[in-house]
Scaffold this motif. Sequence first.
Motif, PDB file in Angstrom:
ATOM      1  N   TYR A 129      43.629  -0.879 -41.215  1.00 35.70           N
ATOM      2  CA  TYR A 129      43.566  -0.936 -39.752  1.00 35.70           C
ATOM      3  C   TYR A 129      42.517  -1.953 -39.308  1.00 35.70           C
ATOM      4  O   TYR A 129      42.719  -2.691 -38.337  1.00 35.70           O
ATOM      5  N   PHE A 130      41.409  -2.010 -40.040  1.00 35.83           N
ATOM      6  CA  PHE A 130      40.311  -2.903 -39.673  1.00 35.83           C
ATOM      7  C   PHE A 130      40.446  -4.280 -40.317  1.00 35.83           C
ATOM      8  O   PHE A 130      39.980  -5.274 -39.753  1.00 35.83           O
ATOM      9  N   THR A 131      41.033  -4.350 -41.504  1.00 36.84           N
ATOM     10  CA  THR A 131      41.053  -5.619 -42.238  1.00 36.84           C
ATOM     11  C   THR A 131      42.269  -6.487 -41.919  1.00 36.84           C
ATOM     12  O   THR A 131      42.142  -7.712 -41.784  1.00 36.84           O
ATOM     13  N   VAL A 132      43.444  -5.877 -41.814  1.00 32.16           N
ATOM     14  CA  VAL A 132      44.663  -6.674 -41.587  1.00 32.16           C
ATOM     15  C   VAL A 132      45.378  -6.266 -40.306  1.00 32.16           C
ATOM     16  O   VAL A 132      46.476  -6.756 -40.024  1.00 32.16           O
ATOM     17  N   GLY A 133      44.766  -5.358 -39.532  1.00 33.40           N
ATOM     18  CA  GLY A 133      45.370  -4.954 -38.267  1.00 33.40           C
ATOM     19  C   GLY A 133      46.631  -4.137 -38.408  1.00 33.40           C
ATOM     20  O   GLY A 133      47.512  -4.186 -37.535  1.00 33.40           O
ATOM     21  N   ALA A 134      46.729  -3.384 -39.494  1.00 35.87           N
ATOM     22  CA  ALA A 134      47.915  -2.542 -39.692  1.00 35.87           C
ATOM     23  C   ALA A 134      48.009  -1.515 -38.569  1.00 35.87           C
ATOM     24  O   ALA A 134      47.008  -0.906 -38.197  1.00 35.87           O
ATOM     25  N   PRO A 135      49.210  -1.304 -37.994  1.00 35.48           N
ATOM     26  CA  PRO A 135      49.352  -0.324 -36.904  1.00 35.48           C
ATOM     27  C   PRO A 135      49.122   1.094 -37.414  1.00 35.48           C
ATOM     28  O   PRO A 135      49.471   1.423 -38.550  1.00 35.48           O
ATOM     29  N   SER A 163      34.529   8.349 -43.018  1.00 34.29           N
ATOM     30  CA  SER A 163      33.959   7.452 -44.024  1.00 34.29           C
ATOM     31  C   SER A 163      34.386   6.013 -43.760  1.00 34.29           C
ATOM     32  O   SER A 163      33.568   5.083 -43.838  1.00 34.29           O
ATOM     33  N   VAL A 164      35.656   5.813 -43.443  1.00 35.45           N
ATOM     34  CA  VAL A 164      36.155   4.464 -43.168  1.00 35.45           C
ATOM     35  C   VAL A 164      35.522   3.901 -41.905  1.00 35.45           C
ATOM     36  O   VAL A 164      35.141   2.723 -41.854  1.00 35.45           O
ATOM     37  N   LEU A 165      35.395   4.732 -40.872  1.00 35.50           N
ATOM     38  CA  LEU A 165      34.771   4.278 -39.628  1.00 35.50           C
ATOM     39  C   LEU A 165      33.329   3.859 -39.865  1.00 35.50           C
ATOM     40  O   LEU A 165      32.863   2.839 -39.330  1.00 35.50           O
ATOM     41  N   ASN A 166      32.618   4.605 -40.697  1.00 34.63           N
ATOM     42  CA  ASN A 166      31.222   4.271 -40.988  1.00 34.63           C
ATOM     43  C   ASN A 166      31.130   2.979 -41.800  1.00 34.63           C
ATOM     44  O   ASN A 166      30.224   2.161 -41.596  1.00 34.63           O
ATOM     45  N   GLU A 183      34.591  -4.406 -31.208  1.00 33.41           N
ATOM     46  CA  GLU A 183      34.349  -3.279 -30.294  1.00 33.41           C
ATOM     47  C   GLU A 183      35.662  -2.586 -29.955  1.00 33.41           C
ATOM     48  O   GLU A 183      35.723  -1.351 -29.903  1.00 33.41           O
ATOM     49  N   LYS A 184      36.710  -3.363 -29.749  1.00 33.93           N
ATOM     50  CA  LYS A 184      38.016  -2.789 -29.421  1.00 33.93           C
ATOM     51  C   LYS A 184      38.540  -1.940 -30.582  1.00 33.93           C
ATOM     52  O   LYS A 184      39.091  -0.851 -30.367  1.00 33.93           O
ATOM     53  N   LEU A 185      38.362  -2.426 -31.800  1.00 33.09           N
ATOM     54  CA  LEU A 185      38.807  -1.670 -32.974  1.00 33.09           C
ATOM     55  C   LEU A 185      38.055  -0.351 -33.105  1.00 33.09           C
ATOM     56  O   LEU A 185      38.651   0.708 -33.352  1.00 33.09           O
ATOM     57  N   ILE A 186      36.724  -0.410 -32.942  1.00 38.11           N
ATOM     58  CA  ILE A 186      35.912   0.802 -33.045  1.00 38.11           C
ATOM     59  C   ILE A 186      36.305   1.811 -31.971  1.00 38.11           C
ATOM     60  O   ILE A 186      36.470   3.011 -32.240  1.00 38.11           O
ATOM     61  N   ASN A 187      36.479   1.323 -30.750  1.00 38.97           N
ATOM     62  CA  ASN A 187      36.808   2.223 -29.650  1.00 38.97           C
ATOM     63  C   ASN A 187      38.167   2.882 -29.832  1.00 38.97           C
ATOM     64  O   ASN A 187      38.316   4.093 -29.632  1.00 38.97           O
TER      65      ASN A 187
END
Length: 362
Positions: A129-135, A163-166, A183-187
């Motif tokens: 989700y964070f690295t390649v923008g997987a839905p 754990s992944v969020l951290n 910021e958008k990804l975290i939110n």
Amino acid sequence: MANCKYCGNEAGFLSRSHKACEEKHNFGIQGLTSMLNKYFQGLISAAKMGQNIRLNKGAYFLKDDDIAFVASKAIADFSASLRLPYTTQIVTKISDFIKNIGISYQKLNENGVMDELGQKLMQGYLVDYFTVGAPMTQINQNILILNNVIPLTGQQQVDAHISVLNKAASNFMKNGYISDSEEKLINSYSSYLGLSLNNLPSKFANTNLEKVSQTIILNNVRKGVFPQNNISVPVLLGRGEHPLWVYHDVIMLQEKVRKEYRGRNGGFSFRIMKGVTYRTGQFRGHPIEYSYMEHIGVGSLVVTDKHLYFHCPTASIKISFTKLIGVSPYSDALEIHKDEAKPKRIVFKGLDSWFIMNLLSI
């Protein structure tokens, strides 16, 4: 006479096994270890692996505990060899392994090796989700497939998400700056978890996730944007006041001043009658004041855009930012001085003051 623990026949005086049986059993363990490793290396099929186990189980005195021990080690080695990105083919390989190993899932997971593998794979899917923008829809589908093979408890899944969020927060903080896209990804990820960034559980105190959350809030406050979620706070806020952060388990200390007199008597004493003495002269003394920090209590420190609120079972106070004349940050505390006739120090201990200091500078 004791019986051999392998073949069940008499083993001789003070002996628990035949030497030949023990050697045969050890040879079977070695062969099983080699075969399971070959399976995970893709050198033999799951069906062939299962067939060999059934054929050799009796011949080499292999019990379910033996198979579980070797299988757990093979799974741990396989898990350690995995590299991102993880595909669902890994889950298929594990599924075929479980179906053909010949022991129950509970026996295989007695030492938690399946739980560890499941959490690792789940975290790997979430990282996409964070690295390649997987839905998130695709990620949830992969997690559903995983849980059909390696059932994780609700708490284990929550732990994997957190754990992944951290980890994402740690990577984003490496350059000391949070971009708009980060910021958008975290939110969006925290919203999906139902996690309030400005009211994190106490276990996240002093983590990178806390620092990222505070950075996002500060960036928004600079733009005049305040958190929209209605976080629960133990105090009554003023109209139009926005809660920004809540520190838990904070110790409040307040300066107290104590006065006492010290001195000496002058003159001399003489006896008038039994039990009665008269003293001439006078008392010469002077007052001495000294201060100490009194423990007020342990409670919550609520930070808003206008005030600091401290609330505990024995006390509640409100401190306006406009009344502050001095602030001293420490590594684990914040000392403040209010504008009043006889200012007394107040210390809040058990927090990282970085957020408050940056908020006051806006």
